[in-house]
Design an enzyme around this catalytic site. Structure first.
Site, PDB file in Angstrom:
ATOM      1  N   GLY A 231      22.915 -57.469 -34.591  1.00  8.15           N
ATOM      2  CA  GLY A 231      24.424 -57.482 -35.111  1.00  8.15           C
ATOM      3  C   GLY A 231      24.738 -57.983 -36.605  1.00  8.15           C
ATOM      4  O   GLY A 231      23.640 -57.627 -37.387  1.00  8.15           O
ATOM      5  N   SER A 232      25.712 -58.306 -36.878  1.00 13.30           N
ATOM      6  CA  SER A 232      26.301 -58.442 -38.253  1.00 13.30           C
ATOM      7  C   SER A 232      25.325 -59.568 -38.916  1.00 13.30           C
ATOM      8  O   SER A 232      25.001 -60.568 -38.335  1.00 13.30           O
ATOM      9  CB  SER A 232      27.717 -58.686 -38.427  1.00 13.30           C
ATOM     10  N   GLY A 236      24.310 -63.476 -37.852  1.00 14.35           N
ATOM     11  CA  GLY A 236      22.775 -64.149 -37.984  1.00 14.35           C
ATOM     12  C   GLY A 236      22.747 -65.215 -38.865  1.00 14.35           C
ATOM     13  O   GLY A 236      21.878 -66.415 -38.727  1.00 14.35           O
ATOM     14  N   GLU A 253      18.177 -58.696 -36.411  1.00 10.11           N
ATOM     15  CA  GLU A 253      18.214 -57.358 -37.051  1.00 10.11           C
ATOM     16  C   GLU A 253      19.811 -57.126 -37.251  1.00 10.11           C
ATOM     17  O   GLU A 253      20.678 -57.000 -36.469  1.00 10.11           O
ATOM     18  CB  GLU A 253      17.925 -56.040 -35.888  1.00 10.11           C
ATOM     19  N   CYS A 287      23.739 -49.229 -37.621  1.00 10.79           N
ATOM     20  CA  CYS A 287      23.218 -50.003 -38.494  1.00 10.79           C
ATOM     21  C   CYS A 287      22.290 -49.234 -39.820  1.00 10.79           C
ATOM     22  O   CYS A 287      22.420 -49.447 -41.049  1.00 10.79           O
ATOM     23  CB  CYS A 287      22.077 -50.944 -38.049  1.00 10.79           C
TER      24      CYS A 287
HETATM   25  P1  NAD Z   1      28.661 -58.881 -34.134  1.00 15.86           P
HETATM   26  O1  NAD Z   1      27.868 -59.434 -35.047  1.00 15.86           O
HETATM   27  O2  NAD Z   1      30.167 -58.887 -34.091  1.00 15.86           O
HETATM   28  O3  NAD Z   1      28.260 -58.791 -32.598  1.00 15.86           O
HETATM   29  C1  NAD Z   1      26.662 -58.772 -32.295  1.00 15.86           C
HETATM   30  C2  NAD Z   1      26.497 -59.664 -30.832  1.00 15.86           C
HETATM   31  O4  NAD Z   1      26.363 -60.985 -31.494  1.00 15.86           O
HETATM   32  C3  NAD Z   1      27.567 -59.632 -29.952  1.00 15.86           C
HETATM   33  O5  NAD Z   1      26.923 -59.600 -28.747  1.00 15.86           O
HETATM   34  C4  NAD Z   1      28.186 -61.059 -30.195  1.00 15.86           C
HETATM   35  O6  NAD Z   1      28.830 -61.325 -29.175  1.00 15.86           O
HETATM   36  C5  NAD Z   1      27.221 -61.893 -30.662  1.00 15.86           C
HETATM   37  N1  NAD Z   1      27.715 -62.847 -31.664  1.00 15.86           N
HETATM   38  C6  NAD Z   1      28.484 -62.893 -32.509  1.00 15.86           C
HETATM   39  N2  NAD Z   1      28.698 -63.766 -33.360  1.00 15.86           N
HETATM   40  C7  NAD Z   1      27.983 -64.690 -32.631  1.00 15.86           C
HETATM   41  C8  NAD Z   1      27.468 -66.037 -32.971  1.00 15.86           C
HETATM   42  N3  NAD Z   1      28.224 -66.782 -33.761  1.00 15.86           N
HETATM   43  N4  NAD Z   1      26.536 -66.526 -32.221  1.00 15.86           N
HETATM   44  C9  NAD Z   1      26.106 -66.066 -31.165  1.00 15.86           C
HETATM   45  N5  NAD Z   1      26.261 -64.606 -31.054  1.00 15.86           N
HETATM   46  C10 NAD Z   1      27.321 -63.804 -31.752  1.00 15.86           C
HETATM   47  O7  NAD Z   1      28.326 -57.218 -34.423  1.00 15.86           O
HETATM   48  P2  NAD Z   1      28.820 -55.859 -33.970  1.00 15.86           P
HETATM   49  O8  NAD Z   1      30.144 -55.466 -34.513  1.00 15.86           O
HETATM   50  O9  NAD Z   1      28.708 -55.732 -32.178  1.00 15.86           O
HETATM   51  O10 NAD Z   1      27.970 -54.693 -34.424  1.00 15.86           O
HETATM   52  C11 NAD Z   1      27.724 -54.066 -35.596  1.00 15.86           C
HETATM   53  C12 NAD Z   1      26.983 -54.914 -36.534  1.00 15.86           C
HETATM   54  O11 NAD Z   1      25.579 -54.978 -35.995  1.00 15.86           O
HETATM   55  C13 NAD Z   1      26.601 -54.461 -37.798  1.00 15.86           C
HETATM   56  O12 NAD Z   1      26.646 -55.200 -39.008  1.00 15.86           O
HETATM   57  C14 NAD Z   1      25.459 -53.251 -37.880  1.00 15.86           C
HETATM   58  O13 NAD Z   1      24.907 -53.049 -38.973  1.00 15.86           O
HETATM   59  C15 NAD Z   1      24.677 -54.419 -36.918  1.00 15.86           C
HETATM   60  N6  NAD Z   1      23.592 -53.918 -36.095  1.00 15.86           N
HETATM   61  C16 NAD Z   1      22.273 -54.005 -36.745  1.00 15.86           C
HETATM   62  C17 NAD Z   1      20.934 -53.434 -36.411  1.00 15.86           C
HETATM   63  C18 NAD Z   1      19.819 -53.498 -36.718  1.00 15.86           C
HETATM   64  O14 NAD Z   1      18.988 -53.053 -36.035  1.00 15.86           O
HETATM   65  N7  NAD Z   1      19.622 -54.142 -37.886  1.00 15.86           N
HETATM   66  C19 NAD Z   1      21.568 -52.559 -35.110  1.00 15.86           C
HETATM   67  C20 NAD Z   1      22.752 -52.225 -34.488  1.00 15.86           C
HETATM   68  C21 NAD Z   1      23.747 -52.875 -35.183  1.00 15.86           C
END
Ligand code: NAD
Length: 501
Positions: A231-232, A236, A253, A287
């Site tokens: 995720g973002s 992380g 990731e 990503c």
């Molecule tokens: P996001 O960070 O909003 O959410 C990702 C996941 O994390 C969701 O399941 C969400 O519910 C959970 N989450 C969010 N905040 C959390 C917290 N504080 N504690 C625990 N869980 C939490 O991301 P998104 O909008 O779904 O996806 C886009 C982002 O993901 C972009 O930044 C993209 O670059 C990244 N991404 C990275 C990869 C990689 O392999 N590096 C792959 C896909 C997406």
């Protein structure tokens, strides 16, 4: 588009998917397509306990036999590729080719993991002591908590689950709250594979639908040996201290800010295609999407002019129509974020083409945009951030060193590429003084990785590696074994102790 026609063959009871509290809206037209039940934190704790029990049984099953379950999962995915791919398109807004491509990636990782189930090799190591043997053994790790993002709603689960299952672990998955239906479909396919397998422990793989509080429950629970979170960077940053506080293992990731360098000798036809797919594919919501173009001044005018033409001809529309190249953004927040970034870019001297909302009459509740190309005077503040939308910042350079400095001069370190026919440039780009990213490509764009390599990135991307190569090692624990088959008890480093002195 009738969602029930898709859910039933995938093994989901369509009625259950209308009885919950979490509304699922398709980004294609903004319409609500389901209402799924959500889990509580208490449910998450129960799921983790059940997963631990499953793990205790599964870890003793021989790895090649564990591979058989993943082979069956791959069979289910093959049989349901079109239906699941279509569901990905409906829920995440990807064009159909990318939706089914994502399922193909799942099939590929299953094949990889089946082979891996006979190759979980440890080393034998030369001992410094006579009559001794040293070796490494790899053991199952425990419960793996998977947290995934909306933009790869099914592939990321399979990267983790296929490896975790052959490694002898149990999986608890918290998908994005924006894409729960595809997650429930994956779980239904896993359950079918497990039923065919016969004696897999119950609750070996589970899915928990909910928001970030469920993710945090996984992060905080001492039974979750590995938290694999995609995720973002913001996510992380919030999550990893929770895991670290209990000395758990984290595989992160996170966000990328990926650049393509185009050198003076580049094949511009190839570069153009690579940039276009990287920058506008998945409406800039990968990503690994190309967000920065660092182009040599001698070819910049020609390349930018051709890119603008290519942008003009990229068809924007429903991802379910076969000639669409650019589907919708996931939601209004993504659109607003894009507009804010474009405003900042203009304030920082950028000249933007595109970026406007499209198809608002046809789809008033959906967020289609024209991909934006922004010529920047320098790599300013806004360029350093990942905006999860189709914005490509274009910067010019004079010397190769300047280009590499610009490529590395952002906080993220996921994917990078150079288009060049100069061998020295290509090798330098991949060398220690070149790209600082986890992925560094030559004459291929930044997105669309194969599963055979380890996938992930450095710096604010989080440092994790998933998928191919030796990424499996994150899902196992390593033991170093020393066996003494002599009749003496020599100490290492030649130390003498007690009666030997
Ligand atoms: P996001 O960070 O909003 O959410 C990702 C996941 O994390 C969701 O399941 C969400 O519910 C959970 N989450 C969010 N905040 C959390 C917290 N504080 N504690 C625990 N869980 C939490 O991301 P998104 O909008 O779904 O996806 C886009 C982002 O993901 C972009 O930044 C993209 O670059 C990244 N991404 C990275 C990869 C990689 O392999 N590096 C792959 C896909 C997406």
């Amino acid at each position: 588009m009738n969602i029930d026609d898709l859910l039933t063959p995938l093994g989901l009871d369509a009625r259950n998917q209308q009885a919950g509290t979490l509304a699922v809206c398709s980004p294609i037209d903004g319409a609500e397509i389901a209402r799924v039940p959500e889990c509580t934190t208490q449910d998450a704790h129960l799921a983790i306990d059940a997963a631990q029990e499953a793990f205790m049984a599964w870890r003793t099953v021989p790895a090649p036999r564990r591979g058989e379950l993943v082979r069956l999962l791959g069979d289910e995915l093959r049989a349901n590729k079109q239906a699941l791919g279509r569901l990905v398109s409906m829920e995440a807004g990807k064009i159909l080719a990318e939706g089914t491509g994502e399922v193909q990636e799942m099939i590929d990782i299953c094949d990889f993991a089946v082979g891996l189930s006979r190759q979980l090799y440890g080393l034998t190591i030369a001992s410094e002591r006579p009559g001794h043997r040293m070796m490494e053994t790899w053991h199952p790790l425990g419960v793996v908590g998977v947290i995934s993002a909306f933009n790869f709603p099914v592939a990321v689960w399979s990267w983790n689950t296929a490896l975790a299952i052959v490694c002898g672990d149990a999986v608890v998955w918290k998908p994005s709250e924006k894409t729960p239906l595809t997650a429930l479909a994956c779980q239904a396919l896993f359950d079918r594979a497990a039923a065919k397998f016969g004696n897999a422990p119950a609750k070996l793989s589970q899915v928990l639908i909910g928001g970030r509080e469920i993710g945090q429950a996984l992060a905080a629970h001492h039974r979750v040996a590995l938290v694999s979170a995609t995720g973002s960077t913001r996510m992380g940053r919030e999550l990893s201290p929770i895991v670290a506080a209990r000395f758990g293992r984290c595989l992160l990731e996170l966000g990328g800010n990926n650049a393509i360098i185009v050198g003076p000798t580049a094949d511009l036809d190839m570069a153009l295609r690579g940039i276009l797919f990287g920058a506008v594919g998945t409406a800039g919501q990968r990503c690994t999407s190309t967000r920065r173009l660092i182009v040599h001044e001698s070819v910049a005018d020609e390349l930018v002019a051709r890119l603008k033409q290519a942008y003009d001809s990229a068809r924007i529309g429903s991802p379910l129509e076969p000639d669409t190249l650019v589907g919708p953004l996931i939601d209004r927040a993504a659109y607003d974020g894009m507009q804010r970034a474009l405003e900042s870019a203009r304030r920082q001297g950028g000249k933007a083409t595109g970026g406007e909302r499209r198809l608002a009459d046809e789809y008033p509740q959906a967020w289609y945009v024209e991909p934006a190309l922004v010529e920047m005077p320098a790599q300013t503040e806004v360029v350093l951030q990942e905006t999860f939308a189709p914005i490509l910042y274009v910067m010019r350079y004079k010397t190769f060193d300047e280009a590499v400095d610009m490529q590395n001069g952002v906080p993220q370190g996921l994917s990078s590429a150079i288009f060049t026919n100069d061998l020295r440039e290509a090798e330098q780009f991949m060398s220690v003084t070149g790209s600082d990213c986890g992925i560094a490509n030559v004459n291929i764009g930044t997105s669309g990785a194969e599963i055979g390599g380890a996938f992930g990135g450095e710096k604010e991307t989080g440092g994790g590696r998933e998928s191919g190569s030796d990424a499996w090692k994150a899902y196992m624990r390593r033991a170093t074994n020393t066996i003494n088959y002599s009749r003496e008890l020599p100490l290492a480093q030649g130390i003498t102790f007690g009666s030997d002195t």
